[in-house]
Design a protein around this motif. Structure first.
Motif, short mmCIF file in Angstrom:
data_model
loop_
_atom_site.label_atom_id
_atom_site.label_comp_id
_atom_site.label_asym_id
_atom_site.label_seq_id
_atom_site.Cartn_x
_atom_site.Cartn_y
_atom_site.Cartn_z
N ARG A 1 0.84 -1.19 0.00
CA ARG A 1 0.00 0.00 0.00
C ARG A 1 0.88 1.24 0.00
O ARG A 1 2.04 1.19 0.42
CB ARG A 1 -0.90 0.02 1.24
CG ARG A 1 -1.97 -1.08 1.28
CD ARG A 1 -2.72 -1.02 2.59
NE ARG A 1 -3.73 -2.05 2.71
CZ ARG A 1 -5.02 -1.87 2.43
NH1 ARG A 1 -5.45 -0.68 2.00
NH2 ARG A 1 -5.89 -2.85 2.57
N HIS B 1 -7.94 3.42 -1.59
CA HIS B 1 -8.62 2.90 -0.40
C HIS B 1 -9.34 4.02 0.35
O HIS B 1 -10.47 3.87 0.79
CB HIS B 1 -7.61 2.21 0.51
CG HIS B 1 -8.17 1.78 1.83
ND1 HIS B 1 -8.09 2.57 2.97
CD2 HIS B 1 -8.83 0.66 2.20
CE1 HIS B 1 -8.67 1.94 3.96
NE2 HIS B 1 -9.12 0.78 3.53
N HIS C 1 -5.02 0.84 -2.19
CA HIS C 1 -5.04 -0.59 -1.94
C HIS C 1 -3.68 -1.15 -2.35
O HIS C 1 -2.80 -0.40 -2.80
CB HIS C 1 -6.17 -1.25 -2.73
CG HIS C 1 -7.54 -0.94 -2.21
ND1 HIS C 1 -8.01 -1.44 -1.02
CD2 HIS C 1 -8.55 -0.17 -2.72
CE1 HIS C 1 -9.25 -1.02 -0.81
NE2 HIS C 1 -9.60 -0.24 -1.83
#
Length: 442
Positions: free
Chosen positions: A357, A386, A410
């Motif tokens: 991430r 995200h 993500h």
């Protein structure tokens, strides 16, 4: 040696040569001299310190008899008749030459030299296996924290999924001070140097070289493959700013320099060292000061945490002395523990293929459509968002009519994220550079 009744003819005395008498070496020597009976009871034989190699044999070392001191380590190894050689000089040469010489003469070796093992471990392990001697190096990775032996022995029947750790106390101290006391990097470094946590030349620590050596050793052990320091992606902490610390805090995270090794979906080894944002709920986020901690996730054993002082004379000497006792026991039994197994021979993945991430932070023109445009650009490079947060820039150093976007992705491929950053910086709505930090534990 085994006699006709199949019993090991165990010598009652093992000769030990010590190379190096700095903070750690001096502590090891004093322990051997003052705790002879205790070490003999633990190892099963007397451990006789036959010599201590130093740079200046004329300078007294408190607690160490002058007659043990020598400034000729080559002669001590070649002519001292040592059964066990402890190498605590550090660096590559002459330690490489001395360790190989000791092994060629049938001596087992205990070392704390992570740089040597990360660069020449394959050669040294092969020599030890050829000569049927031990090489132990618990102190090379995290001082007193037992991690080498668990990977080498306790977890050898399991599959290691991830190793992630804080393996350099200097950088952790600096980042902790930047977080808890809001010091800038230069001030935190100066504090660490004043307290003895950082060397006068802190390059090996703050640029990640020390942690990279340890990451190579851990990855080699965990995945039974040859991983050298040159295989480790490395970034230090010199680029971490107070703004980065504040941004991490706003996300409920802290920044730590992490050494990470894991298997990717293609069965390759990811091995890297770099600053990362870590969720405050993660065990590694709670490691403060100059402490070290290593988080291991295994298929069957689950999640394990090893934590404690990762440096310093007494903690490191404790690990060295523990290895000394283990090696002595093995010599008495006429056995040796394989130094390193490379039966898997897994390749190391390039950093561009790593997936993790990312936290992106950049200043944009505050107008309708900008967020959608940035999100579309990321999506076009296969990077999924995200979470996103928009906030006003600092009044003191930001142009008016702008906003700051903070995005957490993500899992994404490094190459794709770097392509996104390059494109964002070329757009007309992004001011300046895009700040990014890899994220773990989110």
């Amino acid at each position: 040696m085994v006699n006709e009744t199949n019993e090991v003819d165990a010598p009652r005395v093992l000769r030990v040569a010590l190379l190096g008498c700095g903070t750690v070496g001096a502590q090891v020597a004093r322990t051997m001299l003052t705790q002879r009976e205790d070490l003999a009871a633990k190892s099963g034989c007397e451990l006789d310190l036959v010599g201590v190699a130093v740079h200046d044999a004329g300078r007294p070392r408190p607690g160490i008899p002058d007659e043990l001191l020598t400034d000729d380590p080559e002669a001590l190894v070649a002519d001292g008749g040592a059964d066990i050689v402890i190498e605590l000089i550090g660096g590559i040469d002459p330690p490489r030459r001395l360790v190989l010489s000791a092994i060629d003469r049938g001596a087992s070796v205990v070392t704390a030299n992570k740089a040597l093992l990360a660069k020449h471990g394959e050669e040294i392990y092969a020599a030890a296996e050829r000569e049927g001697v031990d090489i132990y190096y618990e102190a090379a990775v995290a001082g007193a924290i037992p991690i080498v032996r668990p990977l080498r022995e306790s977890l050898v029947g399991d599959q290691i999924l991830t190793i992630m750790g804080i393996v350099n106390g200097t950088t952790n101290y600096i980042l902790d001070k930047m977080t808890t006391e809001h010091q800038d990097f230069a001030t935190a470094l100066a504090t660490a140097q004043r307290l003895g946590f950082a060397e006068a030349d802190p390059t090996a620590d703050i640029e990640g070289f020390d942690a990279a050596s340890k990451a190579a050793i851990l990855a080699s052990l965990a995945y039974h493959s040859t991983v050298r320091i040159d295989d480790v992606y490395r970034e230090g902490i010199t680029g971490v700013t107070s703004e980065d610390i504040e941004a991490a805090e706003s996300m409920g995270c802290v920044i730590r320099l992490l050494a990470i090794a894991r298997l990717d979906e293609a069965g390759r080894i990811e091995v890297r060292v770099h600053p990362a944002t870590v969720a405050r709920e993660h065990p590694l986020a709670m490691v403060q000061g100059a402490n070290n901690a290593i988080f291991v996730e295994a298929a069957n054993a689950g999640r394990l945490m090893f934590m404690g002082p990762g440096a310093g004379g007494s903690p490191t000497a404790s690990a060295v002395t523990g290895d000394l006792v283990t090696v002595a026991r093995n010599r008495l039994r006429g056995v040796e523990n394989p130094a390193h197994s490379v039966y898997q021979g897994l390749p190391v993945a390039p950093m561009s293929e790593t997936r993790t991430r990312y936290h992106l932070r950049f200043q944009v023109v505050d107008q309708p459509g900008v967020l959608a445009a940035a999100a579309g650009l990321l999506a076009g490079n296969r990077v999924s968002i995200h979470s996103v947060h928009q906030h006003a820039p600092r009044a003191d150093d930001r142009p008016t009519g702008t906003a700051v976007l903070s995005m957490v992705t993500h899992l994404a491929r490094e190459a794709d994220v770097m392509a996104c950053i390059a494109e964002l910086e070329r757009t007309g709505y992004v001011h300046g550079q895009v700040r990014f930090m890899r994220a773990e534990g989110l």
